[in-house]
Scaffold this active site. Structure first.
Site, PDB file in Angstrom:
ATOM      1  CB  CYS A  94      -0.905  -0.017   1.227  1.00 22.10           C
ATOM      2  SG  CYS A  94      -1.853   1.501   1.460  1.00 22.10           S
ATOM      3  CB  CYS A 245      -5.784   4.293  -2.983  1.00 23.87           C
ATOM      4  SG  CYS A 245      -4.961   2.775  -3.538  1.00 23.87           S
TER       5      CYS A 245
END
Length: 310
Positions: A94, A245
């Protein structure tokens, strides 16, 4: 598994975020406390737990099979980012999480990292090199690529996406950043705001391991002061809509840059609901084009799990 085996009482944690993409963070240097999906889902539950888009466990690489494999070529990658989505499923990595992970290691006294200094971190998508900056952290996210290169090369699109709030399916382009993304271009910010991402968009064909779906709107004009500008919302697999994100911002910038043609800039500002992150494309040491992600990282709380979570 019994309730006693799922007990989290006494577990120490931190809570952090990068542009609103938030995480529960655990320090487990010797790899003694690997959590099962049910425990992770409890911790990430926003009503009954701590709440987060995912959970990150800090483990020395030598205690994980994936970490041991990375250490063969990258002995400097002492720490491994063991990342899971909010539903407990594993994820490759991530982008916002890498920044928050580095900041967590620093605030926990597990590493020393001065301004401008770099830290190599192991992830399931390979090693990531993080540098501390005056505004947060920048991360070499590694190379990007097309998930379906045989389709993307000719048409600039490789799939169709159906989502709530869009009257018809939209063409899309699937990008890999070490994890999968499918990017849809929308006409304007009003269209972006009217969408509902409470349910997962349907992607055809869906990449083999599922996909995160980004909806991007190019600014008008697209380029200002040699920087490209886009706005984005995202539905993350295993999580739902998130405020940001990092890998998705990189994928959205890569897709928009590809669509814009050879004159498109290398530097991009991506506005997400949680703030703005920077994306830069540059020639990597492996001969491939790499992507750098930059933005803030914040630790907002530390605590100990009490009985109320059980």
């Amino acid at each position: 598994m019994t309730e006693s085996e799922l007990s989290l009482t006494g577990l120490r944690f931190s809570k952090g975020h990068g542009t609103g993409n938030d995480f529960v963070l655990l320090a487990d240097p010797e790899g003694l406390r690997e959590l099962v999906p049910e425990q992770i889902a409890r911790l990430c539950d926003r009503h009954r737990g701590v709440g987060g888009d995912g959970l990150i466990r800090a483990v020395r690489s030598r205690h994980l099979p994936e970490g041991v494999a990375l250490l063969e070529d990258h002995p400097e990658a002492e720490w491994f980012m063991d990342y899971h989505n909010a539903d407990g499923s594993r994820s490759e990595m991530c982008g916002n999480g890498v920044r928050v992970f580095a900041h967590f290691l620093l605030t926990q006294g597990l590493v020393e990292l001065g301004l401008g200094e770099e830290l190599t971190i192991g992830t399931r998508a390979g090693v990531k090199v993080v540098a501390r900056t005056s505004a947060g952290y920048r991360v070499d996210m590694g190379p990007w690529g097309f998930i379906h290169p045989e389709l993307a090369a000719g048409r600039g699109m490789d799939s169709l996406v159906e989502a709530s709030g869009l009257p018809v399916e939209r063409p899309a382009l699937s990008i890999t950043m070490g994890n999968p993304h499918t990017v849809v271009a929308l006409a304007d910010l009003e269209e972006l705001a009217m969408m509902s991402l409470a349910t997962a968009p349907a992607v055809t064909p869906v990449p083999p391991h599922g996909t995160n779906v980004e909806f991007a709107v190019p600014a008008e004009p697209l380029v200002m002061d040699d920087v490209g500008h886009i706005s984005m919302r995202v539905h993350e697999r295993g999580v739902g809509e998130t405020l940001s994100c990092g890998t998705g911002a990189c994928a959205a910038a890569a897709a928009t840059r590809f669509w814009a043609g050879t004159e498109a800039p290398d530097d991009w500002a991506v506005a997400v609901p949680g703030g703005v992150v920077g994306v830069r494309f540059f020639p990597g040491p492996d001969g491939r084009e790499h992507v750098e992600l930059s933005g803030p990282a914040v630790i907002v709380a530390e605590g100990v799990i009490a009985d109320a979570l059980e």
